[in-house]
Design an enzyme around this catalytic site. Structure first.
Site, PDB file in Angstrom:
ATOM      1  N   GLN A   1      27.061  33.222  43.387  1.00  0.00           N
ATOM      2  CA  GLN A   1      27.511  32.098  42.565  1.00  0.00           C
ATOM      3  C   GLN A   1      26.961  30.776  43.082  1.00  0.00           C
ATOM      4  O   GLN A   1      26.609  29.889  42.301  1.00  0.00           O
ATOM      5  CB  GLN A   1      29.038  32.047  42.533  1.00  0.00           C
ATOM      6  CG  GLN A   1      29.683  33.100  41.654  1.00  0.00           C
ATOM      7  CD  GLN A   1      29.473  32.858  40.170  1.00  0.00           C
ATOM      8  OE1 GLN A   1      29.365  31.729  39.715  1.00  0.00           O
ATOM      9  NE2 GLN A   1      29.404  33.939  39.413  1.00  0.00           N
TER      10      GLN A   1
ATOM     11  N   GLN B   1      37.478  36.830  52.048  1.00  0.00           N
ATOM     12  CA  GLN B   1      37.990  37.103  53.385  1.00  0.00           C
ATOM     13  C   GLN B   1      37.526  36.085  54.419  1.00  0.00           C
ATOM     14  O   GLN B   1      38.076  36.028  55.516  1.00  0.00           O
ATOM     15  CB  GLN B   1      37.618  38.521  53.835  1.00  0.00           C
ATOM     16  CG  GLN B   1      36.132  38.769  54.038  1.00  0.00           C
ATOM     17  CD  GLN B   1      35.439  39.271  52.798  1.00  0.00           C
ATOM     18  OE1 GLN B   1      35.910  39.050  51.687  1.00  0.00           O
ATOM     19  NE2 GLN B   1      34.322  39.961  52.979  1.00  0.00           N
TER      20      GLN B   1
ATOM     21  N   HIS C   1      37.584  31.481  42.358  1.00  0.00           N
ATOM     22  CA  HIS C   1      38.561  32.577  42.304  1.00  0.00           C
ATOM     23  C   HIS C   1      39.811  32.078  43.008  1.00  0.00           C
ATOM     24  O   HIS C   1      39.729  31.347  44.005  1.00  0.00           O
ATOM     25  CB  HIS C   1      37.996  33.830  42.981  1.00  0.00           C
ATOM     26  CG  HIS C   1      38.942  34.992  43.023  1.00  0.00           C
ATOM     27  ND1 HIS C   1      39.754  35.345  41.968  1.00  0.00           N
ATOM     28  CD2 HIS C   1      39.210  35.900  44.001  1.00  0.00           C
ATOM     29  CE1 HIS C   1      40.463  36.409  42.288  1.00  0.00           C
ATOM     30  NE2 HIS C   1      40.150  36.760  43.526  1.00  0.00           N
TER      31      HIS C   1
END
EC number: 1.1.1.86
Length: 329
Positions: free
Chosen positions: A27, A83, A107
């Site tokens: 992205q 993470q 997100h």
């Protein structure tokens, strides 16, 4: 649902701003290049030495550390994997989050599950293109845009939505349409889709079909074609025109089998498990498990990855894909 388009967004709001893209991956490269081509000043925060550092340079940027990028920017988009976001945020971003800045995500995982808790005096928003980075970039260069989701978590300045819409316009989202959501809705539906349908559900269905045919004595190569290879043909039809387009395009034999056999695969018990999966996402069980797995060294995760990589379907598939010239381009 409110949907925003080009005429609803003011790109000039970013005219005197600097945007930091933290993470030049799938992205990140698309956001950065699209914003730059929209006239926005962009800096790249990327770990030195890796392929993405070199890619950023090849694309005409001068990458720097995440901390340097965060310090230089008014808007900070964090695009490293889920993470790693908490550690990057605490070490490199938080010290440079001055009042009035905007923190952006594609997100909602770390905000929704409170792994990242920004100070109250900054704006926090999500701009999430609904497509992989290469598509976001390609469609932008063609003069169109990939639709995006937008959500506001904190509106410290009173202008968070306007600023986030300007960002969405910069990456091309308002060309396709920007749909409003919340961090909660995006996170929970995204995780559910991945686990129950797109990744977990589909992968297990493919493996179960392959194993059923092989156990019945059929050749593994034929089982691969029928249960995995041809899946793309069906999914492409669904992608282009929904279930009705798929059913219009297949044979009557296949359509009849769809109606009478599909409900025997996805049973009431399957639906109950899907509801349980959603519940565990909603109550934070999955998030806690994933966070603890990463904190403890990822032994179980890596074991599951290894076991699945050794499934017979992978060996058969590698051989058959080697026969497909169009996959070698």
């Amino acid at each position: 649902m409110k949907i925003y388009y080009d005429q609803d967004a003011d790109l000039s709001l970013l005219a005197d701003k600097t945007v930091a893209i933290i993470g030049y991956g799938s992205q990140g490269h698309a956001h950065a290049q699209n914003l730059r081509d929209s006239g926005v000043k962009v800096v790249i925060g990327q770990r030195p030495g890796g392929p993405n550092w070199e890619l950023a340079k090849e694309n005409g940027f001068t990458p720097m550390s995440a901390a340097e990028a965060a310090a230089a920017a008014d808007l900070i988009m964090i695009l490293v994997p889920d993470q790693h976001q908490k550690a990057v945020y605490e070490k490199d971003v938080l010290p440079h989050l001055k009042p009035g800045k905007m923190l952006l995500f594609a997100h909602g995982f770390n905000i929704h599950f409170q792994q990242i808790v920004p100070p109250a005096d900054v704006d926090v928003a999500m701009v999430a293109p609904k497509g992989p980075g290469h598509l976001v970039r390609r469609v932008y260069t063609e003069g169109a845009g990939v639709p995006c989701l937008i959500a506001i978590h904190q509106n410290a300045t009173g202008k968070a939505m306007e600023t986030a819409l300007a960002y969405a316009k910069g990456v091309g989202g308002t060309r396709g349409g920007v749909l409003t959501t919340t961090f909660k809705e995006e996170t929970e539906t995204d995780l559910f889709g991945e686990q129950a349908v797109l990744c977990g559900g589909a992968a297990e269905l493919v493996k179960a079909g392959f194993e059923t045919l092989c156990e019945a004595g059929y050749q593994p190569e034929i089982a691969y074609f029928e249960c995995l290879h041809e899946l793309k043909l069906i999914v492409d039809l669904m992608y282009e025109g929904g279930l009705s387009r798929m059913r219009y395009s297949i044979s009557d034999t296949a359509e009849y089998g769809d109606y009478v056999s599909g409900p025997r695969v996805v049973t009431d018990e399957t639906r109950a498990e899907m509801r349980q999966i959603l519940k565990e996402i909603q109550d934070g069980t999955f998030a806690r498990d994933f966070i603890m797995e990463n904190m403890s060294g990822r032994a179980h995760f890596l074991s599951m990855r290894r076991i699945n990589a050794e499934h017979p379907i992978e060996k058969v598939g590698a051989k058959l894909r080697g026969m497909m010239s169009w996959l070698k381009k």
